[in-house]
Write a protein that holds these residues in place. Structure first.
Motif, PDB file in Angstrom:
ATOM      1  N   GLU A  13      40.255  46.677  49.141  1.00  0.00           N
ATOM      2  CA  GLU A  13      40.515  48.031  48.668  1.00  0.00           C
ATOM      3  C   GLU A  13      40.672  48.070  47.154  1.00  0.00           C
ATOM      4  O   GLU A  13      40.151  48.971  46.478  1.00  0.00           O
ATOM      5  CB  GLU A  13      41.772  48.593  49.323  1.00  0.00           C
ATOM      6  N   LEU A  14      41.404  47.106  46.628  1.00  0.00           N
ATOM      7  CA  LEU A  14      41.650  47.074  45.188  1.00  0.00           C
ATOM      8  C   LEU A  14      40.348  46.924  44.418  1.00  0.00           C
ATOM      9  O   LEU A  14      40.119  47.621  43.415  1.00  0.00           O
ATOM     10  CB  LEU A  14      42.599  45.919  44.858  1.00  0.00           C
ATOM     11  N   LEU A  15      39.491  46.015  44.865  1.00  0.00           N
ATOM     12  CA  LEU A  15      38.207  45.825  44.183  1.00  0.00           C
ATOM     13  C   LEU A  15      37.366  47.099  44.243  1.00  0.00           C
ATOM     14  O   LEU A  15      36.731  47.486  43.251  1.00  0.00           O
ATOM     15  CB  LEU A  15      37.450  44.657  44.811  1.00  0.00           C
ATOM     16  N   ALA A  16      37.367  47.760  45.400  1.00  0.00           N
ATOM     17  CA  ALA A  16      36.613  49.015  45.516  1.00  0.00           C
ATOM     18  C   ALA A  16      37.214  50.092  44.620  1.00  0.00           C
ATOM     19  O   ALA A  16      36.483  50.864  43.973  1.00  0.00           O
ATOM     20  CB  ALA A  16      36.606  49.478  46.973  1.00  0.00           C
ATOM     21  N   ASP A  17      38.537  50.159  44.558  1.00  0.00           N
ATOM     22  CA  ASP A  17      39.197  51.137  43.688  1.00  0.00           C
ATOM     23  C   ASP A  17      38.800  50.947  42.236  1.00  0.00           C
ATOM     24  O   ASP A  17      38.559  51.922  41.507  1.00  0.00           O
ATOM     25  CB  ASP A  17      40.723  51.010  43.814  1.00  0.00           C
ATOM     26  N   ILE A  18      38.727  49.699  41.816  1.00  0.00           N
ATOM     27  CA  ILE A  18      38.359  49.416  40.427  1.00  0.00           C
ATOM     28  C   ILE A  18      36.888  49.731  40.189  1.00  0.00           C
ATOM     29  O   ILE A  18      36.525  50.370  39.188  1.00  0.00           O
ATOM     30  CB  ILE A  18      38.667  47.942  40.083  1.00  0.00           C
ATOM     31  N   LEU A  20      34.934  51.782  41.720  1.00  0.00           N
ATOM     32  CA  LEU A  20      34.653  53.215  41.813  1.00  0.00           C
ATOM     33  C   LEU A  20      35.544  54.058  40.898  1.00  0.00           C
ATOM     34  O   LEU A  20      35.472  55.293  40.938  1.00  0.00           O
ATOM     35  CB  LEU A  20      34.817  53.683  43.264  1.00  0.00           C
ATOM     36  N   LYS A  21      36.395  53.387  40.113  1.00  0.00           N
ATOM     37  CA  LYS A  21      37.282  54.050  39.149  1.00  0.00           C
ATOM     38  C   LYS A  21      38.152  55.112  39.815  1.00  0.00           C
ATOM     39  O   LYS A  21      38.305  56.228  39.324  1.00  0.00           O
ATOM     40  CB  LYS A  21      36.460  54.664  38.010  1.00  0.00           C
ATOM     41  N   ARG A  22      38.753  54.723  40.952  1.00  0.00           N
ATOM     42  CA  ARG A  22      39.589  55.658  41.704  1.00  0.00           C
ATOM     43  C   ARG A  22      41.039  55.630  41.263  1.00  0.00           C
ATOM     44  O   ARG A  22      41.803  56.528  41.611  1.00  0.00           O
ATOM     45  CB  ARG A  22      39.514  55.339  43.202  1.00  0.00           C
ATOM     46  N   LEU A  23      41.436  54.592  40.511  1.00  0.00           N
ATOM     47  CA  LEU A  23      42.832  54.456  40.105  1.00  0.00           C
ATOM     48  C   LEU A  23      42.947  54.310  38.597  1.00  0.00           C
ATOM     49  O   LEU A  23      42.059  53.751  37.945  1.00  0.00           O
ATOM     50  CB  LEU A  23      43.464  53.227  40.773  1.00  0.00           C
ATOM     51  N   LYS A  24      44.071  54.791  38.059  1.00  0.00           N
ATOM     52  CA  LYS A  24      44.394  54.542  36.658  1.00  0.00           C
ATOM     53  C   LYS A  24      44.829  53.080  36.517  1.00  0.00           C
ATOM     54  O   LYS A  24      45.147  52.419  37.496  1.00  0.00           O
ATOM     55  CB  LYS A  24      45.512  55.471  36.193  1.00  0.00           C
ATOM     56  N   ALA A  25      44.865  52.626  35.282  1.00  0.00           N
ATOM     57  CA  ALA A  25      45.237  51.228  35.039  1.00  0.00           C
ATOM     58  C   ALA A  25      46.618  50.912  35.595  1.00  0.00           C
ATOM     59  O   ALA A  25      46.831  49.850  36.206  1.00  0.00           O
ATOM     60  CB  ALA A  25      45.183  50.927  33.550  1.00  0.00           C
ATOM     61  N   SER A  26      47.583  51.827  35.415  1.00  0.00           N
ATOM     62  CA  SER A  26      48.938  51.578  35.911  1.00  0.00           C
ATOM     63  C   SER A  26      48.954  51.507  37.438  1.00  0.00           C
ATOM     64  O   SER A  26      49.713  50.730  38.032  1.00  0.00           O
ATOM     65  CB  SER A  26      49.891  52.670  35.431  1.00  0.00           C
ATOM     66  N   ILE A 136      42.903  48.544  25.746  1.00  0.00           N
ATOM     67  CA  ILE A 136      43.914  47.758  26.454  1.00  0.00           C
ATOM     68  C   ILE A 136      43.860  48.051  27.948  1.00  0.00           C
ATOM     69  O   ILE A 136      43.872  47.141  28.781  1.00  0.00           O
ATOM     70  CB  ILE A 136      45.313  48.048  25.888  1.00  0.00           C
ATOM     71  N   CYS A 137      43.779  49.344  28.293  1.00  0.00           N
ATOM     72  CA  CYS A 137      43.682  49.707  29.712  1.00  0.00           C
ATOM     73  C   CYS A 137      42.469  49.042  30.363  1.00  0.00           C
ATOM     74  O   CYS A 137      42.563  48.497  31.474  1.00  0.00           O
ATOM     75  CB  CYS A 137      43.572  51.224  29.858  1.00  0.00           C
ATOM     76  N   GLY A 138      41.340  49.075  29.673  1.00  0.00           N
ATOM     77  CA  GLY A 138      40.126  48.474  30.215  1.00  0.00           C
ATOM     78  C   GLY A 138      40.251  46.979  30.391  1.00  0.00           C
ATOM     79  O   GLY A 138      39.805  46.419  31.406  1.00  0.00           O
ATOM     80  N   GLN A 139      40.861  46.310  29.410  1.00  0.00           N
ATOM     81  CA  GLN A 139      41.036  44.858  29.492  1.00  0.00           C
ATOM     82  C   GLN A 139      41.987  44.461  30.610  1.00  0.00           C
ATOM     83  O   GLN A 139      41.770  43.468  31.311  1.00  0.00           O
ATOM     84  CB  GLN A 139      41.546  44.317  28.163  1.00  0.00           C
ATOM     85  N   VAL A 140      43.050  45.248  30.785  1.00  0.00           N
ATOM     86  CA  VAL A 140      44.006  44.960  31.858  1.00  0.00           C
ATOM     87  C   VAL A 140      43.318  45.078  33.210  1.00  0.00           C
ATOM     88  O   VAL A 140      43.446  44.203  34.075  1.00  0.00           O
ATOM     89  CB  VAL A 140      45.219  45.917  31.781  1.00  0.00           C
ATOM     90  N   VAL A 141      42.562  46.157  33.394  1.00  0.00           N
ATOM     91  CA  VAL A 141      41.860  46.361  34.662  1.00  0.00           C
ATOM     92  C   VAL A 141      40.828  45.255  34.881  1.00  0.00           C
ATOM     93  O   VAL A 141      40.680  44.736  36.002  1.00  0.00           O
ATOM     94  CB  VAL A 141      41.185  47.744  34.697  1.00  0.00           C
ATOM     95  N   ALA A 142      40.115  44.870  33.829  1.00  0.00           N
ATOM     96  CA  ALA A 142      39.113  43.813  33.955  1.00  0.00           C
ATOM     97  C   ALA A 142      39.752  42.481  34.342  1.00  0.00           C
ATOM     98  O   ALA A 142      39.208  41.729  35.167  1.00  0.00           O
ATOM     99  CB  ALA A 142      38.345  43.655  32.646  1.00  0.00           C
ATOM    100  N   THR A 143      40.917  42.176  33.764  1.00  0.00           N
ATOM    101  CA  THR A 143      41.617  40.934  34.096  1.00  0.00           C
ATOM    102  C   THR A 143      42.068  40.939  35.541  1.00  0.00           C
ATOM    103  O   THR A 143      41.926  39.947  36.264  1.00  0.00           O
ATOM    104  CB  THR A 143      42.824  40.736  33.163  1.00  0.00           C
ATOM    105  N   VAL A 144      42.621  42.076  35.973  1.00  0.00           N
ATOM    106  CA  VAL A 144      43.031  42.198  37.371  1.00  0.00           C
ATOM    107  C   VAL A 144      41.826  42.035  38.287  1.00  0.00           C
ATOM    108  O   VAL A 144      41.890  41.347  39.316  1.00  0.00           O
ATOM    109  CB  VAL A 144      43.710  43.558  37.623  1.00  0.00           C
ATOM    110  N   TYR A 145      40.712  42.632  37.923  1.00  0.00           N
ATOM    111  CA  TYR A 145      39.501  42.566  38.745  1.00  0.00           C
ATOM    112  C   TYR A 145      39.028  41.123  38.902  1.00  0.00           C
ATOM    113  O   TYR A 145      38.699  40.686  40.019  1.00  0.00           O
ATOM    114  CB  TYR A 145      38.391  43.414  38.117  1.00  0.00           C
ATOM    115  N   ASP A 146      39.000  40.383  37.808  1.00  0.00           N
ATOM    116  CA  ASP A 146      38.554  38.984  37.869  1.00  0.00           C
ATOM    117  C   ASP A 146      39.443  38.161  38.785  1.00  0.00           C
ATOM    118  O   ASP A 146      38.957  37.382  39.622  1.00  0.00           O
ATOM    119  CB  ASP A 146      38.550  38.368  36.467  1.00  0.00           C
ATOM    120  N   MET A 147      40.762  38.334  38.648  1.00  0.00           N
ATOM    121  CA  MET A 147      41.691  37.540  39.448  1.00  0.00           C
ATOM    122  C   MET A 147      41.681  37.988  40.910  1.00  0.00           C
ATOM    123  O   MET A 147      41.773  37.163  41.830  1.00  0.00           O
ATOM    124  CB  MET A 147      43.095  37.625  38.853  1.00  0.00           C
TER     125      MET A 147
END
Length: 313
Positions: A13-18, A20-26, A136-147
């Protein structure tokens, strides 16, 4: 739903959310926190803790500062410490400032040029701020996505392994039970002895392993006086003492390829030697555990071989 199944669901779900841009970074950070907790991923939990609560200035978060794109000046070691929620608030503030300044102003008189230049400067500054905070928001989301991607693939592989092991264990246990009425009881004794970890228990466990190999050979290929012929050149003695030869004869009789037979023969020879050595030579606790696991697997492979159809009667 088990913990692993829940973790796979959340990761998917998290990967799909990222994507499809369904969630804000927070919101991504909060959902990823649940995933990290489910799988006990300490690195991800540390990173997300900084993102939720803000970054310390004691140098303990240097790695994550870089991955989150939070450096203001790397040489001076200054960075943005705000939590991801506050970063998003800065994004919204910058958007509002730019919207308020759109369309310019009605300037006249001698100060018109100066006022227009000041207006343009404020727009540029707000745009620069917006770029920094959204970056910063984009980098945080990208880091979460990779992990999260790495965790997701590890979970899927682990689930596949568990399924394969469970299926294999069922087949092997059934084959061992048929090979010897006390085979599964022997395995339980081996497990108990290896948990003890003392030298005598290890020696007894290895002796039981050797007896398990012996009983498997007696089951699949009882001892014979006559030689067993493999091809035109190899004649094997298959008497009571030729345990490994009888297991080799069984694999040949089941139609296993030569390469497979050779692999099984080499593995069994090494295991049988180590099991025998365990009664009079030092074998470490860890080695004994692996010897047992390898014995269990190789016997399972041999016992689950099927004889060719034309040899069944």
């Amino acid at each position: 739903m088990g913990r692993q199944e829940e973790a796979i669901r959340v990761a998917d779900e998290l990967l799909a959310d990222i994507e499809l841009k369904r969630l804000k970074a927070s919101e991504v950070v909060l959902k990823a926190s649940r995933l990290a907790r489910l799988v006990g991923h300490t690195e991800l939990m540390e990173f997300l803790g900084f993102e939720r609560n803000g970054y310390p200035t004691d140098g303990s978060a240097t790695t994550w500062i870089g991955r989150a794109g939070r450096w203001a000046d790397r040489e001076k070691k200054t960075f943005y410490t705000h939590s991801i929620a506050k970063v998003e608030a800065q994004v919204e503030s910058a958007h509002q400032a730019i919207d308020a300044m759109r369309g310019g102003g009605n300037y006249s008189g001698d100060a018109a040029l100066i006022a227009a230049r000041d207006h343009d400067t404020r727009i540029l500054q707000s745009s620069a701020n917006l770029s920094t905070w959204t970056g910063i928001c984009g980098q945080v989301v990208a880091t979460v996505y990779d992990m999260a991607t790495e965790i997701y693939h590890e979970l899927l592989f682990s689930e596949l392994q568990a399924s394969l092991f469970a299926d294999t264990q069922q087949k092997v246990d059934g084959a061992l039970a048929a090979a010897s009425g006390t085979a599964l009881e022997k395995i339980e004794r081996i497990s108990d002895r290896l948990r003890d970890g003392d030298t005598e228990s290890v020696s007894q466990a290895l002796t039981t392993c050797r007896r398990l190999i012996d009983s498997s050979a007696d089951y699949v290929f009882p001892a014979r006086d006559e030689l067993y012929k493999i091809g035109d050149e190899v004649d094997l003695k298959v008497g009571p003492q030729q345990v490994l030869n009888r297991l080799q004869a069984h694999t040949h009789g089941c139609g296993a390829s030569k390469s497979r037979r050779d692999r099984l023969r080499r593995t069994l020879a090494d295991l049988y030697a180590r099991c025998s050595a365990g009664t009079h030579a030092e074998v470490t606790f860890d080695e004994a555990r692996f010897i047992f696991l390898q014995t269990y697997i190789v016997l399972g492979e041999i016992l689950t071989l099927s004889a060719p159809e034309d040899s069944k009667s």
